[in-house]
Design a protein around this motif. Structure first.
Motif, PDB file in Angstrom:
ATOM      1  N   UNK A 152       0.709  -1.157  -0.020  1.00 38.87           N
ATOM      2  CA  UNK A 152      -0.005  -0.040   0.150  1.00 38.87           C
ATOM      3  C   UNK A 152       1.067   1.144   0.006  1.00 38.87           C
ATOM      4  N   UNK A 153       0.614   2.230  -0.937  1.00 47.63           N
ATOM      5  CA  UNK A 153       1.229   3.281  -0.985  1.00 47.63           C
ATOM      6  C   UNK A 153       2.575   3.491  -1.698  1.00 47.63           C
ATOM      7  N   UNK A 154       3.156   2.242  -2.308  1.00 48.06           N
ATOM      8  CA  UNK A 154       4.197   2.240  -3.119  1.00 48.06           C
ATOM      9  C   UNK A 154       3.581   2.613  -4.613  1.00 48.06           C
ATOM     10  N   UNK A 155       4.585   3.369  -5.217  1.00 49.97           N
ATOM     11  CA  UNK A 155       4.395   3.665  -6.544  1.00 49.97           C
ATOM     12  C   UNK A 155       5.641   3.822  -7.434  1.00 49.97           C
ATOM     13  N   UNK A 156       5.773   2.865  -8.569  1.00 44.96           N
ATOM     14  CA  UNK A 156       6.805   3.335  -9.392  1.00 44.96           C
ATOM     15  C   UNK A 156       6.556   4.480 -10.389  1.00 44.96           C
ATOM     16  N   UNK A 157       7.341   5.521 -10.092  1.00 44.75           N
ATOM     17  CA  UNK A 157       6.989   6.500 -11.135  1.00 44.75           C
ATOM     18  C   UNK A 157       8.221   6.973 -12.246  1.00 44.75           C
ATOM     19  N   UNK A 158       9.277   6.130 -11.983  1.00 41.73           N
ATOM     20  CA  UNK A 158      10.435   6.384 -13.011  1.00 41.73           C
ATOM     21  C   UNK A 158      11.321   5.104 -13.356  1.00 41.73           C
ATOM     22  N   UNK A 159      11.849   5.233 -14.562  1.00 41.43           N
ATOM     23  CA  UNK A 159      12.456   4.162 -14.814  1.00 41.43           C
ATOM     24  C   UNK A 159      13.992   4.514 -15.600  1.00 41.43           C
ATOM     25  N   UNK A 160      15.008   4.115 -15.051  1.00 37.80           N
ATOM     26  CA  UNK A 160      16.212   4.439 -15.667  1.00 37.80           C
ATOM     27  C   UNK A 160      16.934   3.394 -16.292  1.00 37.80           C
ATOM     28  N   UNK A 161      17.561   3.574 -17.499  1.00 40.75           N
ATOM     29  CA  UNK A 161      18.260   2.655 -18.201  1.00 40.75           C
ATOM     30  C   UNK A 161      19.397   3.327 -19.044  1.00 40.75           C
ATOM     31  N   UNK A 162      20.505   2.613 -19.412  1.00 40.65           N
ATOM     32  CA  UNK A 162      21.429   3.489 -20.240  1.00 40.65           C
ATOM     33  C   UNK A 162      20.913   3.780 -21.601  1.00 40.65           C
ATOM     34  N   UNK A 163      20.113   2.638 -22.074  1.00 36.67           N
ATOM     35  CA  UNK A 163      19.422   3.049 -23.440  1.00 36.67           C
ATOM     36  C   UNK A 163      17.797   3.467 -23.054  1.00 36.67           C
ATOM     37  N   UNK A 164      17.667   4.396 -23.739  1.00 37.41           N
ATOM     38  CA  UNK A 164      16.179   5.140 -23.686  1.00 37.41           C
ATOM     39  C   UNK A 164      15.247   4.081 -24.352  1.00 37.41           C
ATOM     40  N   UNK A 165      15.447   3.531 -25.189  1.00 35.43           N
ATOM     41  CA  UNK A 165      14.723   2.641 -25.902  1.00 35.43           C
ATOM     42  C   UNK A 165      14.281   1.435 -24.963  1.00 35.43           C
ATOM     43  N   UNK A 166      15.203   0.848 -24.008  1.00 35.42           N
ATOM     44  CA  UNK A 166      14.978  -0.222 -23.253  1.00 35.42           C
ATOM     45  C   UNK A 166      14.098   0.406 -22.117  1.00 35.42           C
ATOM     46  N   UNK A 167      14.428   1.671 -21.622  1.00 30.86           N
ATOM     47  CA  UNK A 167      13.750   2.435 -20.514  1.00 30.86           C
ATOM     48  C   UNK A 167      11.894   2.571 -20.839  1.00 30.86           C
ATOM     49  N   UNK A 168      12.104   3.222 -22.173  1.00 36.03           N
ATOM     50  CA  UNK A 168      10.628   3.065 -22.534  1.00 36.03           C
ATOM     51  C   UNK A 168       9.869   1.856 -22.842  1.00 36.03           C
ATOM     52  N   UNK A 169      10.455   0.858 -23.297  1.00 27.98           N
ATOM     53  CA  UNK A 169       9.886  -0.567 -23.407  1.00 27.98           C
ATOM     54  C   UNK A 169       9.615  -0.949 -22.115  1.00 27.98           C
ATOM     55  N   UNK A 170      10.503  -0.972 -21.333  1.00 29.83           N
ATOM     56  CA  UNK A 170      10.042  -1.364 -20.003  1.00 29.83           C
ATOM     57  C   UNK A 170       9.074  -0.504 -19.090  1.00 29.83           C
ATOM     58  N   UNK A 171       9.073   0.548 -19.169  1.00 29.49           N
ATOM     59  CA  UNK A 171       8.250   1.456 -18.342  1.00 29.49           C
ATOM     60  C   UNK A 171       6.674   1.271 -19.096  1.00 29.49           C
ATOM     61  N   UNK A 172       6.731   0.958 -20.374  1.00 33.75           N
ATOM     62  CA  UNK A 172       5.533   0.830 -21.252  1.00 33.75           C
ATOM     63  C   UNK A 172       4.909  -0.262 -20.363  1.00 33.75           C
ATOM     64  N   UNK A 173       5.687  -1.553 -20.508  1.00 36.95           N
ATOM     65  CA  UNK A 173       5.149  -2.874 -19.966  1.00 36.95           C
ATOM     66  C   UNK A 173       4.735  -2.688 -18.222  1.00 36.95           C
ATOM     67  N   UNK A 174       5.272  -1.611 -17.753  1.00 37.84           N
ATOM     68  CA  UNK A 174       4.860  -1.661 -16.472  1.00 37.84           C
ATOM     69  C   UNK A 174       3.977  -0.412 -16.064  1.00 37.84           C
ATOM     70  N   UNK A 175       3.493   0.355 -16.956  1.00 33.59           N
ATOM     71  CA  UNK A 175       2.606   1.509 -16.537  1.00 33.59           C
ATOM     72  C   UNK A 175       3.357   2.725 -15.808  1.00 33.59           C
ATOM     73  N   UNK A 176       4.815   2.654 -16.449  1.00 36.73           N
ATOM     74  CA  UNK A 176       5.391   3.865 -15.638  1.00 36.73           C
ATOM     75  C   UNK A 176       5.559   4.910 -16.873  1.00 36.73           C
ATOM     76  N   UNK A 177       5.277   6.102 -16.409  1.00 36.19           N
ATOM     77  CA  UNK A 177       5.353   7.437 -17.332  1.00 36.19           C
ATOM     78  C   UNK A 177       6.763   7.885 -17.499  1.00 36.19           C
ATOM     79  N   UNK A 178       7.423   8.046 -16.343  1.00 39.20           N
ATOM     80  CA  UNK A 178       8.861   8.769 -16.637  1.00 39.20           C
ATOM     81  C   UNK A 178       9.851   7.712 -16.957  1.00 39.20           C
TER      82      UNK A 178
END
Length: 84
Positions: free
Chosen positions: A23-49
């Motif tokens: 309860x109360x935990x929220x993933x708001x951002x993902x970092x990867x050395x590759x923006x393509x990987x970060x965007x793909x991973x974030x999309x799979x998990x509903x993360x916007x940043x």
């Protein structure tokens, strides 16, 4: 608590899935050395940043904690950056 993650591996995937039971935990951002990987991973998990710059991600004052799931060799320098 708003989390960011460093890394896009299976362990980060597991952390995100497990955090959905806290309860109360929220993933708001993902970092990867590759923006393509970060965007793909974030999309799979509903993360916007997505970031491919760790220093840029750490400037986001909405982040309360960072889950570090990068290769072990990177942990010290990344943890130090997060703490500073």
């Amino acid at each position: 608590m708003k989390f960011a993650t460093i890394g896009t591996s299976w362990i980060t995937d597991s952390f995100i899935k497990s955090s959905s039971f806290v309860s109360g935990a929220e993933i708001i951002a993902v970092y990867s050395r590759s923006m393509e990987k970060a965007e793909k991973f974030a999309s799979e998990h509903g993360v916007s940043l997505c970031y491919d710059s760790l220093s840029a991600m750490l400037e986001n004052k909405d982040i309360d904690a960072v889950y570090i799931a990068s290769p072990n060799l990177c942990h010290y320098s990344q943890a130090k950056m997060c703490l500073e």
